[in-house]
Scaffold this motif. Sequence first.
Motif, mmCIF file in Angstrom:
data_model
loop_
_atom_site.group_PDB
_atom_site.id
_atom_site.type_symbol
_atom_site.label_atom_id
_atom_site.label_comp_id
_atom_site.label_asym_id
_atom_site.label_seq_id
_atom_site.Cartn_x
_atom_site.Cartn_y
_atom_site.Cartn_z
ATOM 1 N N ARG A 92 0.859 -1.237 0.080
ATOM 2 C CA ARG A 92 0.057 -0.107 -0.050
ATOM 3 C C ARG A 92 0.827 1.252 -0.079
ATOM 4 O O ARG A 92 0.472 2.222 -0.784
ATOM 5 C CB ARG A 92 -0.926 0.087 1.124
ATOM 6 N N SER A 93 1.872 1.326 0.733
ATOM 7 C CA SER A 93 2.903 2.165 0.659
ATOM 8 C C SER A 93 3.351 2.492 -0.553
ATOM 9 O O SER A 93 3.493 3.773 -1.028
ATOM 10 C CB SER A 93 4.007 2.217 1.674
ATOM 11 N N TYR A 94 3.606 1.438 -1.545
ATOM 12 C CA TYR A 94 4.151 1.694 -2.675
ATOM 13 C C TYR A 94 3.312 2.284 -3.583
ATOM 14 O O TYR A 94 3.387 3.179 -4.617
ATOM 15 C CB TYR A 94 4.842 0.224 -3.318
ATOM 16 N N ILE A 95 1.993 1.833 -3.506
ATOM 17 C CA ILE A 95 0.793 2.383 -4.399
ATOM 18 C C ILE A 95 0.700 3.810 -4.241
ATOM 19 O O ILE A 95 0.508 4.744 -5.200
ATOM 20 C CB ILE A 95 -0.298 1.514 -4.143
ATOM 21 N N LYS A 96 0.606 4.198 -2.652
ATOM 22 C CA LYS A 96 0.287 5.672 -2.593
ATOM 23 C C LYS A 96 1.537 6.402 -2.964
ATOM 24 O O LYS A 96 1.535 7.600 -3.338
ATOM 25 C CB LYS A 96 0.170 5.778 -0.974
ATOM 26 N N ALA A 97 2.690 5.900 -2.797
ATOM 27 C CA ALA A 97 3.915 6.816 -2.948
ATOM 28 C C ALA A 97 4.408 7.075 -4.235
ATOM 29 O O ALA A 97 5.036 8.003 -4.980
ATOM 30 C CB ALA A 97 4.973 6.529 -2.063
ATOM 31 N N ALA A 98 4.164 6.041 -4.952
ATOM 32 C CA ALA A 98 4.626 5.716 -6.305
ATOM 33 C C ALA A 98 3.563 5.344 -7.469
ATOM 34 O O ALA A 98 3.511 6.365 -8.398
ATOM 35 C CB ALA A 98 5.853 4.667 -6.556
ATOM 36 N N LEU A 99 2.780 4.459 -7.415
ATOM 37 C CA LEU A 99 1.836 4.288 -8.332
ATOM 38 C C LEU A 99 0.688 5.501 -8.782
ATOM 39 O O LEU A 99 0.464 5.660 -9.840
ATOM 40 C CB LEU A 99 1.158 2.768 -8.180
ATOM 41 N N VAL A 100 0.189 5.653 -7.333
ATOM 42 C CA VAL A 100 -0.895 6.671 -7.821
ATOM 43 C C VAL A 100 -0.511 7.995 -8.347
ATOM 44 O O VAL A 100 -1.161 8.334 -9.469
ATOM 45 C CB VAL A 100 -1.620 6.958 -6.192
ATOM 46 N N PRO A 101 0.674 8.677 -7.929
ATOM 47 C CA PRO A 101 0.723 9.726 -8.557
ATOM 48 C C PRO A 101 1.271 9.571 -10.415
ATOM 49 O O PRO A 101 0.801 10.403 -10.716
ATOM 50 C CB PRO A 101 2.182 10.249 -7.794
ATOM 51 N N LEU A 102 1.949 8.515 -10.525
ATOM 52 C CA LEU A 102 2.262 8.278 -11.962
ATOM 53 C C LEU A 102 1.065 7.875 -12.706
ATOM 54 O O LEU A 102 0.974 8.439 -13.803
ATOM 55 C CB LEU A 102 3.232 7.286 -11.913
ATOM 56 N N LEU A 103 0.144 7.063 -12.047
ATOM 57 C CA LEU A 103 -1.211 6.694 -12.784
ATOM 58 C C LEU A 103 -1.612 7.947 -13.033
ATOM 59 O O LEU A 103 -2.545 8.291 -13.893
ATOM 60 C CB LEU A 103 -1.914 5.749 -11.765
ATOM 61 N N LEU A 104 -1.954 9.066 -12.047
ATOM 62 C CA LEU A 104 -2.705 10.116 -12.212
ATOM 63 C C LEU A 104 -2.319 11.012 -13.352
ATOM 64 O O LEU A 104 -2.928 11.714 -14.223
ATOM 65 C CB LEU A 104 -3.031 11.023 -11.040
ATOM 66 N N ILE A 161 -0.135 0.738 -24.160
ATOM 67 C CA ILE A 161 1.233 0.705 -23.876
ATOM 68 C C ILE A 161 1.110 1.148 -22.387
ATOM 69 O O ILE A 161 1.889 0.592 -21.422
ATOM 70 C CB ILE A 161 1.837 1.768 -24.541
ATOM 71 N N LEU A 162 0.227 1.979 -21.966
ATOM 72 C CA LEU A 162 0.202 2.599 -20.376
ATOM 73 C C LEU A 162 -0.108 1.246 -19.609
ATOM 74 O O LEU A 162 0.379 0.937 -18.552
ATOM 75 C CB LEU A 162 -0.863 3.380 -20.339
ATOM 76 N N VAL A 163 -1.150 0.403 -19.971
ATOM 77 C CA VAL A 163 -1.482 -0.884 -18.934
ATOM 78 C C VAL A 163 -0.248 -1.708 -19.096
ATOM 79 O O VAL A 163 0.122 -2.356 -17.951
ATOM 80 C CB VAL A 163 -2.648 -1.561 -19.904
ATOM 81 N N LEU A 164 0.353 -2.063 -20.223
ATOM 82 C CA LEU A 164 1.638 -2.847 -20.076
ATOM 83 C C LEU A 164 2.685 -2.277 -19.427
ATOM 84 O O LEU A 164 3.308 -2.993 -18.656
ATOM 85 C CB LEU A 164 2.106 -2.884 -21.660
ATOM 86 N N PHE A 165 2.898 -1.031 -19.383
ATOM 87 C CA PHE A 165 3.827 -0.386 -18.525
ATOM 88 C C PHE A 165 3.614 -0.791 -17.083
ATOM 89 O O PHE A 165 4.420 -1.130 -16.237
ATOM 90 C CB PHE A 165 4.150 0.984 -18.754
ATOM 91 N N TYR A 166 2.281 -0.126 -16.806
ATOM 92 C CA TYR A 166 1.858 -0.543 -15.281
ATOM 93 C C TYR A 166 1.789 -1.943 -14.855
ATOM 94 O O TYR A 166 2.058 -2.226 -13.811
ATOM 95 C CB TYR A 166 0.753 0.030 -15.080
ATOM 96 N N ALA A 167 1.659 -2.872 -15.809
ATOM 97 C CA ALA A 167 1.866 -4.327 -15.446
ATOM 98 C C ALA A 167 2.935 -4.597 -14.991
ATOM 99 O O ALA A 167 3.462 -5.288 -14.050
ATOM 100 C CB ALA A 167 1.173 -5.223 -16.640
ATOM 101 N N VAL A 168 4.050 -4.246 -15.943
ATOM 102 C CA VAL A 168 5.448 -4.571 -15.599
ATOM 103 C C VAL A 168 5.889 -3.769 -14.493
ATOM 104 O O VAL A 168 6.492 -4.408 -13.342
ATOM 105 C CB VAL A 168 6.463 -4.051 -16.753
ATOM 106 N N PHE A 169 5.495 -2.407 -14.159
ATOM 107 C CA PHE A 169 5.746 -1.834 -13.123
ATOM 108 C C PHE A 169 5.130 -2.427 -11.526
ATOM 109 O O PHE A 169 5.813 -2.369 -10.834
ATOM 110 C CB PHE A 169 5.213 -0.444 -13.029
ATOM 111 N N PHE A 170 3.858 -2.679 -11.864
ATOM 112 C CA PHE A 170 3.090 -3.570 -10.767
ATOM 113 C C PHE A 170 4.097 -4.743 -10.272
ATOM 114 O O PHE A 170 4.525 -5.083 -9.097
ATOM 115 C CB PHE A 170 1.938 -3.966 -10.950
ATOM 116 N N ALA A 171 4.468 -5.507 -11.312
ATOM 117 C CA ALA A 171 5.393 -6.741 -11.236
ATOM 118 C C ALA A 171 6.498 -6.277 -10.485
ATOM 119 O O ALA A 171 6.941 -6.988 -9.324
ATOM 120 C CB ALA A 171 5.379 -7.512 -12.105
ATOM 121 N N TYR A 172 7.181 -5.345 -10.883
ATOM 122 C CA TYR A 172 8.448 -4.751 -10.265
ATOM 123 C C TYR A 172 8.233 -4.711 -8.744
ATOM 124 O O TYR A 172 8.972 -4.952 -7.817
ATOM 125 C CB TYR A 172 9.005 -3.761 -11.070
ATOM 126 N N LEU A 173 7.103 -3.664 -8.623
ATOM 127 C CA LEU A 173 6.931 -3.160 -7.081
ATOM 128 C C LEU A 173 6.434 -4.383 -6.128
ATOM 129 O O LEU A 173 7.002 -4.382 -4.844
ATOM 130 C CB LEU A 173 5.926 -2.148 -7.061
#
Length: 700
Positions: free
Chosen positions: A21-33, A392-404
């Motif tokens: 959850r910390s990763y999502i709040k700190a990294a994923l959510v801002p990038l996704l927005l 491309i965005l979904v693929l990027f975030y899928a890879v990024f999600f897997a990494y995180l």
Amino acid sequence: MVRGMEAAAVSPVPLKKWLWRSYIKAALVPLLLIELGFVGIYWFTSQVVYDRSASALTRISTDTLRDVSVREANIIAHRLQSISAATRIYADETGRALATPAEVSEAEKARHAYSPDGVFYTTRDTGGSAVFFSGVVPIGEAEREKVWRTVRLDPIMKSIKESDPLIAQLYLNTHDSYNRIYPYFDVLDIYAPKMDIPSYNFYYEADQEHNPSRRPVWTDAYVDPAGDGWMVSSIAPVYSGPERLEAVVGIDVTIKTIVEQVLNIKLPGDGYAILVGRDGTILALPSEAESDLGVNELLDHGYEEAILKDTFKPAEFNIFRRSELSQIAIAMQSQPDGVRKVDMQRPMIAAWSTIAGPNWRLLLLTSEDSLLVEATNLREQLSFVSKVMLGILVLFYAVFFAYLWRRSSVMSERVARPLADLEQRMVLISEGNTVPPAPPYEIGELQTVGEHLTTMGDKLDAANRAKSNFLSAMSHELRTPLTSIIGYAELLEISEGRKLEGERMKHVQAISTAGWNLVRLVDAVLELSRLERQDQRLSTSSMDVLPLVQGACDRARPEAQRRDVTITLVKPEEPLPSVIGDTEMLSRILDQLLSNAVKYNVPGGTVKVRFALTSPDAVDLFVQDTGVGIAPDLKADVFKAFQRLGHENGTISGAGIGMTIASRLAEVTGCRLTFDSEVGKGTVFTLRIPRTRQGRVAAR
């Protein structure tokens, strides 16, 4: 108080989930927005581009459609005006012919004859017109003279017919039902005798009432009695004198010809043209329009009805009677030309213009989608780009999600696994078990906590053993003097000499009873101590449970009689299967259950013992009493040690460990002990004893 409630409302989460959850709040959510913001801006701008392109193309296409309708209406008007002019010439020539005597060759006269029904007609084709004098008026010399005078019209009729491909035929009709028509056909096969021609619209629409201007006019669509199907006619009156309508001439144009030649207009998109009469009747429509309107153009015809009456197109061919076209019909009445949208199972744009002369309307219809093909193509291209970007965005975030996720797993593994191990060690300590030394951890603080837990577990285990040893020792120490007290009390009861009577005997009996109660209490404490030390030897065997239950009931009856409680054993109707367990431990469980049911019963109450075979793997034994029952808030404490459930200060003796012993003995022997209770009605304890694989044992 509020802080406590807020803390209770927050439920703890595992470390791995907390890190995630910390990763999502700190990294994923801002990038996704940010990414979604870019995509949203792109989508918004592409939508604006499409809307403006569609609006511009619609405006251009609409203007083009209006221009086409005006141009084509003028072209049709010129073509129809030429036919109207030819009708005027034809009418003038007919008037002169009817007013001028003529000399006709015998050959021409010879091809005329009377039918048995009195029809005067032509019998063969010599390249001229066909004659049909219906006979509704008697045909004499004067009538035949009318025929001879109009023979001279054949050359001009032929010339007019050949001058325009739209023209199907020309005809002359007189007030006395004389019909002359070109090209020639066998009239007796088509026309019926005694046909009253002035009653048809191709005659009376040219009379003084319907055409006071006496100029050529156009009829609405009708079925041609001559057999050429649905058509419209340009008709003109022929007067002999100021007021006498002598005849009506007409030039026919078939609907099929109009569809093939007049309405063969190239329109933008998938558009098509419809010809509409003055009263809203669809005079002609191409095949492309049939599916939208749900009608088929009437190219076929029935002669039998056509020659008997006027035959006009049905109601579904009138745009005033069609809901999808009624607004267009009203607009066409009020405006000579215009454009508007219409819904005909799909969005369409309609443009109309007035055809000068007959005052028909040329209605052009094309689907809105076909006008917006270019804009739609642009939108599809923009949509494709948007989809690619999203992909491309979904693929990027899928890879990024897997990494995180991998990073959170690795990081939490270093902390979560030691914490889980520490948690498990705490559970072992809470259950009274010993724990081995803590394994080495990567994190120093966790290593220190593990070592402290090991030390604490050792100390708690030592304290528990000391407690058990103390209880065992004290129980043995208490048992010796209690045995002496009971022995001396029994000696006093049976001593020789002076008898103990009255109150003295009751006092001695009370000493004995209290002593035995203390002995049973001490035995129970000893047994609980052995169970906690797991100092029990289990000797399982297959047995018949019924004699075991009978023995327990017999042992409990004296105490039950003293308390005015009845014990009833309900023997099963069918043989019980044999069970497996330790005979001594099962007997102690039954003794505790029956003792509890008797002690907590009411005077005059009952204890019912019965069996059930609801499970294929066990025998259910029910001990049901009619006592005071157990309150719902106390049910969780029934099997806890030293819990009296509200009877601490009552007259019922005991330490509150009987059901604890029964429950733990049931666990040791593989049985299952449960209960159900209702305040004021009593309690039912259920002991489920596992079966053996042997055959059934008969009830005794």
